[in-house]
Design a protein around this motif. Structure first.
Motif, mmCIF file in Angstrom:
data_model
loop_
_atom_site.group_PDB
_atom_site.id
_atom_site.type_symbol
_atom_site.label_atom_id
_atom_site.label_comp_id
_atom_site.label_asym_id
_atom_site.label_seq_id
_atom_site.Cartn_x
_atom_site.Cartn_y
_atom_site.Cartn_z
ATOM 1 N N VAL A 5 12.928 5.019 -7.986
ATOM 2 C CA VAL A 5 13.780 3.824 -7.935
ATOM 3 C C VAL A 5 13.151 2.872 -6.921
ATOM 4 O O VAL A 5 12.961 3.232 -5.758
ATOM 5 C CB VAL A 5 15.218 4.174 -7.529
ATOM 6 N N GLU A 6 12.816 1.682 -7.367
ATOM 7 C CA GLU A 6 12.070 0.724 -6.573
ATOM 8 C C GLU A 6 13.010 -0.392 -6.092
ATOM 9 O O GLU A 6 13.573 -1.139 -6.894
ATOM 10 C CB GLU A 6 10.943 0.130 -7.432
ATOM 11 N N CYS A 7 13.194 -0.480 -4.761
ATOM 12 C CA CYS A 7 14.090 -1.483 -4.170
ATOM 13 C C CYS A 7 13.307 -2.356 -3.189
ATOM 14 O O CYS A 7 12.503 -1.833 -2.409
ATOM 15 C CB CYS A 7 15.218 -0.818 -3.381
ATOM 16 N N ALA A 8 13.565 -3.643 -3.192
ATOM 17 C CA ALA A 8 12.928 -4.530 -2.221
ATOM 18 C C ALA A 8 13.786 -5.772 -2.038
ATOM 19 O O ALA A 8 14.600 -6.121 -2.907
ATOM 20 C CB ALA A 8 11.524 -4.919 -2.667
ATOM 21 N N MET A 9 13.598 -6.440 -0.886
ATOM 22 C CA MET A 9 14.362 -7.664 -0.627
ATOM 23 C C MET A 9 13.567 -8.596 0.274
ATOM 24 O O MET A 9 12.615 -8.199 0.944
ATOM 25 C CB MET A 9 15.721 -7.334 -0.002
ATOM 26 N N TYR A 10 13.966 -9.862 0.264
ATOM 27 C CA TYR A 10 13.368 -10.888 1.118
ATOM 28 C C TYR A 10 14.398 -11.984 1.307
ATOM 29 O O TYR A 10 14.936 -12.494 0.317
ATOM 30 C CB TYR A 10 12.103 -11.462 0.469
ATOM 31 N N THR A 30 14.313 -1.889 -9.799
ATOM 32 C CA THR A 30 13.974 -1.367 -11.115
ATOM 33 C C THR A 30 13.798 0.144 -10.980
ATOM 34 O O THR A 30 13.713 0.668 -9.864
ATOM 35 C CB THR A 30 12.698 -2.004 -11.690
ATOM 36 N N THR A 31 13.753 0.841 -12.091
ATOM 37 C CA THR A 31 13.582 2.290 -12.084
ATOM 38 C C THR A 31 12.382 2.660 -12.947
ATOM 39 O O THR A 31 12.266 2.203 -14.081
ATOM 40 C CB THR A 31 14.852 2.997 -12.597
ATOM 41 N N VAL A 32 11.512 3.465 -12.366
ATOM 42 C CA VAL A 32 10.311 3.935 -13.054
ATOM 43 C C VAL A 32 10.544 5.379 -13.493
ATOM 44 O O VAL A 32 10.828 6.247 -12.671
ATOM 45 C CB VAL A 32 9.089 3.869 -12.121
ATOM 46 N N VAL A 33 10.453 5.625 -14.790
ATOM 47 C CA VAL A 33 10.445 6.990 -15.324
ATOM 48 C C VAL A 33 9.102 7.165 -16.025
ATOM 49 O O VAL A 33 8.865 6.543 -17.063
ATOM 50 C CB VAL A 33 11.617 7.242 -16.291
ATOM 51 N N PRO A 34 8.200 7.953 -15.440
ATOM 52 C CA PRO A 34 6.840 8.060 -15.994
ATOM 53 C C PRO A 34 6.840 8.410 -17.479
ATOM 54 O O PRO A 34 7.545 9.308 -17.934
ATOM 55 C CB PRO A 34 6.226 9.182 -15.149
ATOM 56 N N GLY A 35 6.040 7.664 -18.229
ATOM 57 C CA GLY A 35 5.924 7.882 -19.664
ATOM 58 C C GLY A 35 6.985 7.187 -20.487
ATOM 59 O O GLY A 35 6.866 7.114 -21.706
ATOM 60 N N LYS A 36 8.032 6.673 -19.822
ATOM 61 C CA LYS A 36 9.115 5.999 -20.545
ATOM 62 C C LYS A 36 9.278 4.536 -20.147
ATOM 63 O O LYS A 36 9.938 3.773 -20.858
ATOM 64 C CB LYS A 36 10.441 6.723 -20.301
ATOM 65 N N SER A 37 8.721 4.149 -19.002
ATOM 66 C CA SER A 37 8.941 2.786 -18.505
ATOM 67 C C SER A 37 7.693 2.298 -17.788
ATOM 68 O O SER A 37 6.808 3.101 -17.458
ATOM 69 C CB SER A 37 10.137 2.766 -17.551
ATOM 70 N N PRO A 82 0.818 -1.224 0.000
ATOM 71 C CA PRO A 82 0.000 0.000 0.000
ATOM 72 C C PRO A 82 0.849 1.271 0.000
ATOM 73 O O PRO A 82 0.510 2.240 -0.698
ATOM 74 C CB PRO A 82 -0.832 -0.144 1.280
ATOM 75 N N GLU A 83 1.944 1.278 0.754
ATOM 76 C CA GLU A 83 2.857 2.428 0.743
ATOM 77 C C GLU A 83 3.508 2.583 -0.631
ATOM 78 O O GLU A 83 3.616 3.697 -1.166
ATOM 79 C CB GLU A 83 3.958 2.252 1.788
ATOM 80 N N ARG A 84 3.956 1.487 -1.168
ATOM 81 C CA ARG A 84 4.658 1.522 -2.456
ATOM 82 C C ARG A 84 3.713 1.966 -3.574
ATOM 83 O O ARG A 84 4.090 2.746 -4.461
ATOM 84 C CB ARG A 84 5.260 0.144 -2.737
ATOM 85 N N PHE A 85 2.474 1.478 -3.547
ATOM 86 C CA PHE A 85 1.506 1.879 -4.559
ATOM 87 C C PHE A 85 1.180 3.371 -4.442
ATOM 88 O O PHE A 85 0.997 4.055 -5.459
ATOM 89 C CB PHE A 85 0.220 1.060 -4.423
ATOM 90 N N ALA A 86 1.090 3.893 -3.213
ATOM 91 C CA ALA A 86 0.792 5.319 -3.027
ATOM 92 C C ALA A 86 1.911 6.188 -3.604
ATOM 93 O O ALA A 86 1.655 7.204 -4.272
ATOM 94 C CB ALA A 86 0.599 5.626 -1.544
ATOM 95 N N MET A 87 3.169 5.791 -3.357
ATOM 96 C CA MET A 87 4.297 6.546 -3.907
ATOM 97 C C MET A 87 4.359 6.429 -5.420
ATOM 98 O O MET A 87 4.619 7.403 -6.130
ATOM 99 C CB MET A 87 5.615 6.058 -3.294
ATOM 100 N N ASN A 88 4.124 5.226 -5.927
ATOM 101 C CA ASN A 88 4.146 5.012 -7.372
ATOM 102 C C ASN A 88 3.104 5.875 -8.065
ATOM 103 O O ASN A 88 3.377 6.504 -9.094
ATOM 104 C CB ASN A 88 3.885 3.532 -7.654
ATOM 105 N N CYS A 104 5.393 1.325 -14.714
ATOM 106 C CA CYS A 104 5.357 1.752 -13.324
ATOM 107 C C CYS A 104 5.276 0.510 -12.434
ATOM 108 O O CYS A 104 5.192 -0.623 -12.920
ATOM 109 C CB CYS A 104 4.190 2.710 -13.074
ATOM 110 N N LEU A 105 5.310 0.743 -11.133
ATOM 111 C CA LEU A 105 5.304 -0.380 -10.193
ATOM 112 C C LEU A 105 4.076 -1.259 -10.390
ATOM 113 O O LEU A 105 4.160 -2.494 -10.325
ATOM 114 C CB LEU A 105 5.346 0.161 -8.760
#
Length: 260
Positions: free
Chosen positions: A159-164, A171-178, A142-148, A180-181
């Motif tokens: 820049v989207e980072c996560a681990m487990y 990955t990197t999100v550039v709106p309109g070019k890539s 929910p936090e990640r979706f709100a920021m995205n 999104c989350l």
């Protein structure tokens, strides 16, 4: 990348800053102009825990001028194996206070907007408005979706980072070019939990990659991870880079036309 602060003339480097950042200004195609871009940039980091602590520390060390930091709660013993801006003497005290103190110990020139809250639908817009770029280190979708969503609406790279356990992705999100989350993860995974197995060295690995992605985007060097997702399994030191594509039916970015 167009800096948020570019409505005003960029502030040049001081002699002290030239001395501090001398060695990284030797990097080809970065130089003093790249360092000046970092000084005049603002980056939001959410949250500032196992991943975000290291992202924020590396960006402060690199000379980013302003950090917008969002992290709620008080320091617990279980934070100390990975949240490297938290210290034993501050157990029971607000995380955000320790975060701010440790970063200013490293870089007293740094401007910090310290917010003792986690990102939510109610505060995401105001936080994202204050930055040029977001590094998402939040564990919950929910936090990640709100920021995205705000990154896309406000046209800010993310820049989207996560681990487990011993695995991580970036990955990197550039709106309109890539993508999104939400192109990549359309829904909140029902099995995802707040508490999960973690080594600090794993969160620190993807954090350093997130920090250099932010530096690349700000200074316009290298090739960012737009349209690519890096998955790493540090148990076997196996790294894979996969192409990811925008979904035309994405509820966040599907209506955006491709930008050249």
């Amino acid at each position: 990348m167009n800096n948020h602060s570019n409505t005003m003339p960029p502030t040049p480097l001081t002699d002290e800053e030239r001395a501090v950042y001398e060695w990284q200004m030797w990097v080809p195609d970065f130089g003093e102009s790249g360092q000046e871009k970092l000084k005049n940039a603002s980056v939001m980091v959410s949250r500032v825990g196992g991943v975000g602590s290291v992202v924020a520390y590396e960006l402060a060390a690199a000379g980013v001028g302003k950090l917008v930091l969002a992290h709620a709660g008080n320091i617990k013993p279980s934070d100390l194996n990975r949240q490297l801006l938290m210290t034993h003497d501050c157990l029971g005290k607000p995380r955000i206070d320790s975060i701010k103190r440790r970063l200013l110990d490293l870089n007293p020139r740094l401007e910090i907007v310290a917010v003792g809250e986690n990102v939510s639908e109610s505060n995401a817009a105001g936080l994202v408005e204050q930055c040029d770029l977001i590094v998402d280190c939040a564990p919950l979708f929910p936090e990640r979706f709100a920021m995205n969503r705000q990154a896309v609406l406000q046209n800010k790279p993310l820049v989207e980072c996560a681990m487990y356990e011993l695995e991580a992705h970036i990955t990197t999100v550039v709106p309109g070019k890539s993508p999104c989350l939400q192109c990549i993860w359309p829904e909140n995974p029902p099995t995802w939990k707040r508490q999960f197995p973690v080594f600090g060295a794993v969160s620190g690995t993807v954090a350093c990659m997130g920090a250099i992605e932010a530096i690349k985007l700000i200074s316009n060097i290298g090739d960012p991870l737009t349209g690519r997702l890096v998955r790493m399994d540090l148990r076997d030191m196996d790294f894979k880079t996969m192409k990811v594509t925008r979904r035309k039916d994405c509820p966040v970015c599907g209506s955006m036309g491709e930008k050249s």
